[in-house]
Design a protein around this motif. Structure first.
Motif, mmCIF file in Angstrom:
data_model
loop_
_atom_site.group_PDB
_atom_site.id
_atom_site.type_symbol
_atom_site.label_atom_id
_atom_site.label_comp_id
_atom_site.label_asym_id
_atom_site.label_seq_id
_atom_site.Cartn_x
_atom_site.Cartn_y
_atom_site.Cartn_z
ATOM 1 N N GLY A 1 -6.533 1.765 -13.558
ATOM 2 C CA GLY A 1 -5.957 3.066 -13.257
ATOM 3 C C GLY A 1 -4.825 3.035 -12.250
ATOM 4 N N SER A 2 -4.729 1.955 -11.453
ATOM 5 C CA SER A 2 -3.750 1.928 -10.367
ATOM 6 C C SER A 2 -2.778 0.757 -10.414
ATOM 7 C CB SER A 2 -4.474 1.906 -9.016
ATOM 8 O OG SER A 2 -5.308 0.753 -8.909
ATOM 9 N N CYS A 3 -3.041 -0.271 -11.226
ATOM 10 C CA CYS A 3 -2.242 -1.500 -11.137
ATOM 11 C C CYS A 3 -0.780 -1.272 -11.494
ATOM 12 C CB CYS A 3 -2.855 -2.606 -11.988
ATOM 13 S SG CYS A 3 -2.878 -2.281 -13.758
ATOM 14 N N SER A 4 -0.491 -0.459 -12.509
ATOM 15 C CA SER A 4 0.911 -0.274 -12.898
ATOM 16 C C SER A 4 1.701 0.432 -11.806
ATOM 17 C CB SER A 4 1.008 0.507 -14.213
ATOM 18 O OG SER A 4 0.438 1.806 -14.081
ATOM 19 N N ALA A 5 1.124 1.473 -11.205
ATOM 20 C CA ALA A 5 1.807 2.186 -10.124
ATOM 21 C C ALA A 5 1.978 1.277 -8.908
ATOM 22 C CB ALA A 5 1.026 3.441 -9.748
ATOM 23 N N TRP A 6 0.991 0.418 -8.655
ATOM 24 C CA TRP A 6 1.069 -0.492 -7.510
ATOM 25 C C TRP A 6 2.168 -1.530 -7.700
ATOM 26 C CZ3 TRP A 6 0.035 -1.329 -2.652
ATOM 27 C CH2 TRP A 6 0.002 -2.627 -2.144
ATOM 28 N N HIS A 7 2.234 -2.133 -8.854
ATOM 29 C CA HIS A 7 3.236 -3.173 -9.086
ATOM 30 C C HIS A 7 4.650 -2.592 -9.146
ATOM 31 C CE1 HIS A 7 0.439 -6.441 -9.357
ATOM 32 N NE2 HIS A 7 -0.271 -5.831 -10.291
ATOM 33 N N ARG A 8 4.742 -1.299 -9.392
ATOM 34 C CA ARG A 8 6.042 -0.625 -9.332
ATOM 35 C C ARG A 8 6.305 -0.060 -7.938
ATOM 36 N NH1 ARG A 8 4.703 2.710 -14.807
ATOM 37 N NH2 ARG A 8 5.165 1.052 -16.327
ATOM 38 N N THR A 9 5.399 -0.325 -7.012
ATOM 39 C CA THR A 9 5.442 0.190 -5.631
ATOM 40 C C THR A 9 5.761 1.683 -5.604
ATOM 41 O OG1 THR A 9 7.734 -0.618 -5.359
ATOM 42 C CG2 THR A 9 5.948 -2.000 -4.507
ATOM 43 N N GLN A 10 4.965 2.433 -6.345
ATOM 44 C CA GLN A 10 5.111 3.885 -6.344
ATOM 45 C C GLN A 10 4.316 4.441 -5.155
ATOM 46 O OE1 GLN A 10 5.724 4.085 -11.194
ATOM 47 N NE2 GLN A 10 4.063 5.253 -10.290
ATOM 48 N N LEU A 11 4.843 4.156 -3.973
ATOM 49 C CA LEU A 11 4.162 4.496 -2.730
ATOM 50 C C LEU A 11 4.586 5.875 -2.251
ATOM 51 C CD1 LEU A 11 4.741 1.074 -0.910
ATOM 52 C CD2 LEU A 11 2.876 1.706 -2.461
ATOM 53 N N CYS A 12 3.693 6.526 -1.561
ATOM 54 C CA CYS A 12 4.000 7.841 -1.010
ATOM 55 C C CYS A 12 3.221 8.051 0.276
ATOM 56 C CB CYS A 12 3.685 8.954 -2.011
ATOM 57 S SG CYS A 12 1.922 9.156 -2.393
ATOM 58 N N LEU A 13 3.583 9.091 0.976
ATOM 59 C CA LEU A 13 2.798 9.602 2.093
ATOM 60 C C LEU A 13 2.120 10.889 1.632
ATOM 61 C CD1 LEU A 13 5.289 9.217 5.083
ATOM 62 C CD2 LEU A 13 3.178 7.918 4.751
ATOM 63 N N VAL A 14 0.868 11.031 1.995
ATOM 64 C CA VAL A 14 0.147 12.281 1.757
ATOM 65 C C VAL A 14 0.115 13.029 3.086
ATOM 66 C CG1 VAL A 14 -1.981 13.347 0.971
ATOM 67 C CG2 VAL A 14 -1.263 11.146 -0.001
ATOM 68 N N PRO A 15 0.934 14.058 3.236
ATOM 69 C CA PRO A 15 0.973 14.781 4.509
ATOM 70 C C PRO A 15 -0.303 15.593 4.712
ATOM 71 C CG PRO A 15 2.971 15.149 3.200
ATOM 72 C CD PRO A 15 1.944 14.557 2.299
ATOM 73 N N ALA A 16 -0.877 15.498 5.886
ATOM 74 C CA ALA A 16 -2.104 16.228 6.185
ATOM 75 C C ALA A 16 -2.159 16.547 7.671
ATOM 76 C CB ALA A 16 -3.333 15.414 5.778
ATOM 77 N N MET A 17 -2.850 17.614 7.998
ATOM 78 C CA MET A 17 -3.112 17.917 9.401
ATOM 79 C C MET A 17 -4.416 17.277 9.854
ATOM 80 S SD MET A 17 -0.403 19.415 10.132
ATOM 81 C CE MET A 17 -0.854 19.542 11.867
#
Length: 225
Positions: free
Chosen positions: A84-100
């Motif tokens: 479920g996550s390997c393709s996004a990881w190898h494409r470095t589809q990184l983000c920040l999840v903003p939270a308080m």
């Protein structure tokens, strides 16, 4: 594991995260399946904010019978090997999840389960390491990275006694841009660290009881809020 967090407001996205808020509303408190803002870097390295569903594979896209296949959190140790996550990881589809703040259940002897609010008093907001995915219909989804935390003074208290202890990855404010701009999966692993416990605050934050009609509308399998 984190499945509930307090979202930031539009002004915080603009003033703290340096990204223009996305169109469309989002809830003050986010649960699996809810839309929430995430921040990523565009092709020029500029911060871009968009709404995405909490859960890398949203429940609406689960294969029939896979009700327990939850993807709100991605284990940092095996992210490159999971379907479920390997393709996004190898494409470095990184983000920040903003939270308080994030919310975690803590078992207190003699009192039972109590929800705790956890935040960083010395930071303007939490920038949680996340992974994003785009779907053929143009929608987005995301998950939060987690790491093992058996000896962490705060996170070891959360969840069931005797069970594995984990924590989301909170990226320090001064490292936000480096994380978003990272295009090397192996380098991205260097960000997967526990935030110092002495710089965190955790206090009880019990859930407000839902009206009966809202609880019924949530449907079977929905998280208890």
């Amino acid at each position: 594991m984190c499945t509930n967090f307090a979202a930031v407001t539009g002004p915080v996205l603009r003033d703290v995260f340096g990204a223009e808020p996305p169109p469309g509303p989002w809830k003050p408190e986010i649960w699996p399946g809810d839309a929430a803002p995430i921040v990523r870097a565009d092709a020029r390295g500029r911060r871009q904010c968009l709404l995405a569903t909490f859960g890398l594979v949203p429940r609406s896209r689960h294969v029939h019978g896979a009700r327990d296949f939850e993807t709100m959190n991605v284990r940092a140790e095996g992210v490159g090997d999971k379907r479920g996550s390997c393709s996004a990881w190898h494409r470095t589809q990184l983000c920040l999840v903003p939270a308080m703040a994030i919310y975690e259940p803590c078992y207190v002897a003699g009192q039972g389960w109590i929800r705790y609010r956890i935040w960083l008093p010395d930071e303007p907001a939490l920038g949680i390491a996340g992974l994003w995915k785009q779907w053929p219909d143009g929608t987005y989804s995301f998950a939060m990275f987690t790491v093992s935390a058996p000896g962490h003074a705060v996170m070891k208290l959360m969840h069931a006694p005797g069970k594995e202890k984990r924590s989301v990855v909170m990226i320090p404010y001064l490292q936000w841009q480096a994380w978003l701009s990272c295009r090397d999966p192996e380098l991205a692993r260097s960000f997967m660290a526990l935030y110092p416990a002495e710089k965190m605050m955790a206090v009880p934050a019990p859930l407000t009881p839902q009206p009966a009609e809202e609880a019924g509308a949530a449907g079977p399998g929905a998280p208890s809020r």
